[in-house]
Design a protein around this motif. Structure first.
Motif, PDB file in Angstrom:
ATOM      1  N   ALA A 235       0.832  -1.209   0.000  1.00  0.00           N
ATOM      2  CA  ALA A 235       0.000   0.000   0.000  1.00  0.00           C
ATOM      3  C   ALA A 235       0.865   1.257   0.000  1.00  0.00           C
ATOM      4  O   ALA A 235       2.049   1.214   0.355  1.00  0.00           O
ATOM      5  CB  ALA A 235      -0.895   0.003   1.235  1.00  0.00           C
ATOM      6  N   ARG A 236       0.258   2.360  -0.388  1.00  0.00           N
ATOM      7  CA  ARG A 236       0.909   3.661  -0.254  1.00  0.00           C
ATOM      8  C   ARG A 236       1.076   3.953   1.230  1.00  0.00           C
ATOM      9  O   ARG A 236       0.199   3.632   2.033  1.00  0.00           O
ATOM     10  CB  ARG A 236       0.019   4.717  -0.924  1.00  0.00           C
ATOM     11  CG  ARG A 236       0.527   6.138  -0.866  1.00  0.00           C
ATOM     12  CD  ARG A 236      -0.207   6.960  -1.918  1.00  0.00           C
ATOM     13  NE  ARG A 236      -1.656   6.891  -1.745  1.00  0.00           N
ATOM     14  CZ  ARG A 236      -2.366   7.648  -0.906  1.00  0.00           C
ATOM     15  NH1 ARG A 236      -1.753   8.540  -0.145  1.00  0.00           N
ATOM     16  NH2 ARG A 236      -3.683   7.528  -0.832  1.00  0.00           N
ATOM     17  N   VAL A 237       2.207   4.543   1.612  1.00  0.00           N
ATOM     18  CA  VAL A 237       2.482   4.807   3.026  1.00  0.00           C
ATOM     19  C   VAL A 237       2.312   6.294   3.312  1.00  0.00           C
ATOM     20  O   VAL A 237       2.815   7.143   2.576  1.00  0.00           O
ATOM     21  CB  VAL A 237       3.911   4.359   3.396  1.00  0.00           C
ATOM     22  CG1 VAL A 237       4.280   4.798   4.814  1.00  0.00           C
ATOM     23  CG2 VAL A 237       4.040   2.835   3.246  1.00  0.00           C
ATOM     24  N   VAL A 238       1.569   6.594   4.375  1.00  0.00           N
ATOM     25  CA  VAL A 238       1.440   7.967   4.848  1.00  0.00           C
ATOM     26  C   VAL A 238       1.842   7.958   6.315  1.00  0.00           C
ATOM     27  O   VAL A 238       1.347   7.128   7.088  1.00  0.00           O
ATOM     28  CB  VAL A 238      -0.012   8.468   4.708  1.00  0.00           C
ATOM     29  CG1 VAL A 238      -0.183   9.819   5.398  1.00  0.00           C
ATOM     30  CG2 VAL A 238      -0.407   8.567   3.250  1.00  0.00           C
ATOM     31  N   THR A 239       2.746   8.831   6.705  1.00  0.00           N
ATOM     32  CA  THR A 239       3.196   8.822   8.099  1.00  0.00           C
ATOM     33  C   THR A 239       2.653  10.020   8.863  1.00  0.00           C
ATOM     34  O   THR A 239       2.276  11.040   8.269  1.00  0.00           O
ATOM     35  CB  THR A 239       4.736   8.824   8.193  1.00  0.00           C
ATOM     36  OG1 THR A 239       5.226   9.983   7.522  1.00  0.00           O
ATOM     37  CG2 THR A 239       5.314   7.572   7.558  1.00  0.00           C
ATOM     38  N   PHE A 240       2.636   9.869  10.184  1.00  0.00           N
ATOM     39  CA  PHE A 240       2.277  10.996  11.060  1.00  0.00           C
ATOM     40  C   PHE A 240       3.311  11.076  12.177  1.00  0.00           C
ATOM     41  O   PHE A 240       3.975  10.078  12.497  1.00  0.00           O
ATOM     42  CB  PHE A 240       0.856  10.854  11.613  1.00  0.00           C
ATOM     43  CG  PHE A 240       0.638   9.633  12.468  1.00  0.00           C
ATOM     44  CD1 PHE A 240       0.249   8.425  11.896  1.00  0.00           C
ATOM     45  CD2 PHE A 240       0.817   9.676  13.841  1.00  0.00           C
ATOM     46  CE1 PHE A 240       0.051   7.291  12.673  1.00  0.00           C
ATOM     47  CE2 PHE A 240       0.608   8.550  14.632  1.00  0.00           C
ATOM     48  CZ  PHE A 240       0.230   7.348  14.044  1.00  0.00           C
ATOM     49  N   SER A 241       3.446  12.259  12.755  1.00  0.00           N
ATOM     50  CA  SER A 241       4.474  12.449  13.779  1.00  0.00           C
ATOM     51  C   SER A 241       4.114  13.607  14.689  1.00  0.00           C
ATOM     52  O   SER A 241       3.531  14.602  14.249  1.00  0.00           O
ATOM     53  CB  SER A 241       5.817  12.753  13.107  1.00  0.00           C
ATOM     54  OG  SER A 241       6.742  13.225  14.071  1.00  0.00           O
ATOM     55  N   SER A 242       4.476  13.446  15.957  1.00  0.00           N
ATOM     56  CA  SER A 242       4.356  14.585  16.879  1.00  0.00           C
ATOM     57  C   SER A 242       5.732  14.970  17.424  1.00  0.00           C
ATOM     58  O   SER A 242       5.832  15.673  18.418  1.00  0.00           O
ATOM     59  CB  SER A 242       3.384  14.258  18.019  1.00  0.00           C
ATOM     60  OG  SER A 242       3.763  13.067  18.676  1.00  0.00           O
ATOM     61  N   ALA A 243       6.772  14.481  16.745  1.00  0.00           N
ATOM     62  CA  ALA A 243       8.133  14.786  17.200  1.00  0.00           C
ATOM     63  C   ALA A 243       8.631  16.067  16.531  1.00  0.00           C
ATOM     64  O   ALA A 243       8.363  16.299  15.353  1.00  0.00           O
ATOM     65  CB  ALA A 243       9.058  13.632  16.850  1.00  0.00           C
TER      66      ALA A 243
END
Ligand code: ADP
Ligand code: MG
Length: 466
Positions: A235-243
């Motif tokens: 699948a296509r990868v989408v990332t999230f971050s709070s760093a």
């Protein structure tokens, strides 16, 4: 559920119809609690530790259920199958196959699944009719029962996927193949049963592996074991971050907590930025909110809708960071739903934040299912509690013998001036606290499910104090 005749149910489950009209239709809810059986429903009889559902088959039909799914003969209309969870799985899969327009999202991780699922559901509901489980309906029973609630009007399924071993998530993904998969974190929850964090990662990554090429893997860039799952998906990868400093497409910056530990942040996406203030407590809800935002964004929600929806979302499932302010000025944090090292640290962080200007007490029970690292993990948490904030917690109460290593860990901190207290049970906790709590004190209650500390939290919440 989409209407299915008893003949269809027998065919899909490979079961045998007994005492029933093959054309009788199930259109109501599928339940495993006979008290919840209603008109047109299907009651799945399960033999539990204390009672056997088959004993309630007649009562379920009397309450209106069309039939019973059973593994041994009963006197009412029934479909006899070899294995009830497998039959529920087959039924759920047939419902999914009959509803190709429904978009399915699965959420997994060691901590925060339910919180994220509740946030995501409250966003996705704005896009169209959505089915999401109540609470933690996330295993081989709860998962198919949730899926079976879908009907022709349903547009979205937002599902929580749990694993206690390798293959569990792959199984749930076969029951309802997700096109969108969210992985929050890889932590120590059930790590003992898995045999270590790498095994936990292997299991959680089964969600990434199950996604199709036109699907989307939504991964937490702040957890290296989760980010590594990008290699395991088509699948296509989408990332999230709070760093700080991250370049993930969905991220939070300027994170602040108000007096009650509710986070505010600026949500950044490729479409722009928007301010968000959550009603939920604890900084750990920032990654949960980002995961929900990334999912809603993939489903077509615009940034303003996401920010607005996150700000409006409430805690739907009980005993997760419920903050209760007593009339006498004591604050009680009821986080008694579950406990593992990561979630206890998150809760202690929230406790320390809320207790700025007051004293912090933590009532902690045993963290279950940690395997060989159990003692060391409890000691580390005790030490963490003794070091938090300026001077550590004012009091750490370990409930039950198995929780005692928490106190050993806290005592390792020589400079700690707080109290290390042992309580055999909830009643003893209440006794210990009775003369200790003063206005502006904050008390956290947290333990594994088995400790049932929610009763202690409820008693503390109800206490007016002097
Ligand atoms: N992202 C997170 N990271 C660490 N701890 C978390 C996170 N989200 C929630 N928690 C902690 O875990 C507890 C259980 O949260 P929940 O959403 O029920 O998780 P799960 O469904 O995975 O068991 C919360 O009360 C909180 O203390
Ligand atoms: Mg859960």
């Amino acid at each position: 559920m989409i209407p299915l005749s008893l003949a269809q149910i027998a065919r899909v489950t490979g079961g045998q119809l007994c005492h029933g009209d093959p054309d009788a239709v199930v259109s109501g809810e599928v339940v495993i609690d006979s008290r919840r059986a209603g008109p047109g429903g299907l009651f799945a009889a399960v033999a539990g530790e204390r009672s056997d559902g088959h004993d309630f088959a007649a009562a379920a039909v009397a309450a209106g259920a069309t039939a019973v799914l059973a593994t041994r003969p009963v006197t009412v209309p029934s479909v006899l199958v070899a294995d009830v969870p497998a039959a529920l799985a087959a039924l759920a899969r047939s419902v999914v196959d009959a509803l190709p327009a429904v978009r399915i999202a699965g959420i997994t991780g060691s901590s925060g699944k339910t919180s994220t699922k509740d946030l995501a559901a409250q966003l996705v509901e704005r896009l169209g009719p959505t089915i999401a489980p109540a609470g933690s309906y996330n295993n081989e029973f709860g998962h198919p029962l949730t899926v079976l609630r879908a009907d022709a009007a349903t547009r979205y399924l937002v599902l929580e996927l749990s694993a206690r071993g390798i293959g569990h998530i792959a199984y749930l993904c076969r029951v309802a193949p997700p096109r969108y998969g969210v992985v929050l974190n890889v932590g120590h929850a059930h790590a003992g049963e898995f045999g270590g964090l790498d095994q936990v990662a292997r299991a959680k990554g089964e969600l990434a592996e199950a996604l199709p090429a036109d699907g989307v893997a939504i991964l937490n860039a702040d957890d290296p074991r989760v980010l590594a799952m990008a290699e395991r998906t088509e699948a296509r990868v989408v990332t999230f971050s709070s760093a700080p400093g991250s370049d993930a497409p969905v991220r939070a910056v300027d994170i602040r907590l108000d007096d009650l530990g509710r986070p505010s942040f600026t949500l950044l996406t490729p479409e722009g930025s928007a301010p968000v203030t959550l009603r939920l407590h604890g900084a750990h809800n920032v990654p949960n909110a980002l995961a929900a935002a990334a999912l809603a964004r993939e489903l077509g929600m615009d940034l303003d809708g996401i920010a607005d929806g996150l700000g409006a979302a409430v805690a739907r499932s009980r005993w997760r960071m419920e903050v209760h302010q007593r009339p006498d000025g004591v604050t009680v944090i009821n986080d008694a739903y579950n406990a593992n090292p990561e979630s206890v640290r998150a809760a202690i962080d929230a406790l320390a934040h809320l207790a700025q200007g007051g004293r912090a007490f933590a009532i902690l029970g045993h963290m279950a299912e940690l395997g060989g690292t159990s003692r060391a993990s409890h000691e580390d948490i005790g030490e963490y509690a003794a070091r938090i904030g300026d001077s550590g917690l004012a009091g750490l109460i370990a409930v039950g013998e198995e929780a005692a290593p928490l106190l050993d860990g806290a005592r390792r901190v020589r400079s700690w001036t707080g109290e290390a207290l042992a309580a055999p049970d909830g009643a003893a906790v209440l006794e210990l606290l009775a003369n200790r709590l003063k206005p502006s004190d904050v008390v956290l209650v947290k333990a594994s499910r088995a400790a049932h500390l929610e009763g202690v939290a409820a008693a503390l919440e109800g206490e007016a104090g002097q």
